[in-house]
Write a protein that holds these residues in place. Sequence first.
Motif, short mmCIF file in Angstrom:
data_model
loop_
_atom_site.label_atom_id
_atom_site.label_comp_id
_atom_site.label_asym_id
_atom_site.label_seq_id
_atom_site.Cartn_x
_atom_site.Cartn_y
_atom_site.Cartn_z
N GLN A 171 23.31 -33.35 104.21
CA GLN A 171 23.84 -33.92 105.45
C GLN A 171 25.17 -33.25 105.82
O GLN A 171 25.42 -32.93 106.98
N ARG A 172 26.03 -33.01 104.83
CA ARG A 172 27.32 -32.35 105.09
C ARG A 172 27.11 -30.91 105.53
O ARG A 172 27.80 -30.41 106.43
N LYS A 173 26.14 -30.22 104.91
CA LYS A 173 25.85 -28.84 105.29
C LYS A 173 25.36 -28.78 106.73
O LYS A 173 25.79 -27.91 107.50
N ASP A 174 24.47 -29.69 107.10
CA ASP A 174 23.96 -29.73 108.48
C ASP A 174 25.09 -30.02 109.47
O ASP A 174 25.14 -29.43 110.56
N ALA A 176 28.23 -29.28 109.08
CA ALA A 176 29.07 -28.09 109.17
C ALA A 176 28.41 -27.04 110.06
O ALA A 176 29.07 -26.38 110.87
N GLU A 177 27.10 -26.87 109.92
CA GLU A 177 26.39 -25.89 110.75
C GLU A 177 26.42 -26.31 112.22
O GLU A 177 26.55 -25.48 113.11
N LEU A 178 26.31 -27.60 112.48
CA LEU A 178 26.36 -28.11 113.84
C LEU A 178 27.75 -27.86 114.45
O LEU A 178 27.88 -27.48 115.61
N ALA A 179 28.78 -28.06 113.64
CA ALA A 179 30.15 -27.84 114.13
C ALA A 179 30.39 -26.36 114.41
O ALA A 179 31.17 -26.02 115.30
N MET A 180 29.72 -25.47 113.70
CA MET A 180 29.91 -24.03 113.89
C MET A 180 29.32 -23.53 115.19
O MET A 180 29.60 -22.43 115.63
N GLU A 181 28.50 -24.35 115.85
CA GLU A 181 27.90 -23.92 117.11
C GLU A 181 28.86 -24.13 118.28
O GLU A 181 28.67 -23.57 119.33
N GLY A 182 29.86 -24.94 118.11
CA GLY A 182 30.79 -25.23 119.20
C GLY A 182 31.94 -24.24 119.21
O GLY A 182 31.76 -23.04 119.04
#
Length: 199
Positions: A171-174, A176-182
């Motif tokens: 869940q934390r990895k997902d 972090a990946e979601l935050a990297m798209e912004g």
Amino acid sequence: MPKKTETDWHTIEADFRAGVLSNRQIAKKHGVAESTLRKRIASGGWVRNPAQKVRTKTKVAHQPADNLQKTLPRPQQKSLPPSSRSVANLDDRTEQLVSRLLGEVEDTTAHLGEISNAIEVETADDNSSRRRDAMLKAISTKERAETVRTLKQILTMGDVATGKKKGVKEQRKDAAELAMEGKFKPMKPPKLVVNNGSA
């Protein structure tokens, strides 16, 4: 010192086989220790008559209330064939079992007063309060809450193992990946332009 009377084991055996009285009641009636009676039962291979109920007081505790049968649906208990009892069906079987156990906790909660009264009646003749305390502890709020918490953990572990739900690290990895798209998206490397003076 008064002479000890001879124990009539034939009468005791007949009382035991009749199945009307409990071991404790038979021992008290005939003036023998309950442990001695149990040893004699084991060594003699005595068997109770299954047609009789041993404890008549507990019938109330083991029978659901009339309104319970009308209002609460019982969980469907379907038997699985031996061939389908594989690891693939483990989640379904676990969910069914957890559902049935939660139903039992709900029934206990709904009829807590009746169960407590039945325990008091059943243990009224006991010399010690240990059995009553153990029975009341088994239906206490703390024990019921602990059971629900454990069942929830079992379901969560099953969801994580089968991939229905992700673990904390995933869940934390997902996230972090979601935050990297912004706006925290990694920058592209600079584009190098080489000008050799020709053109």
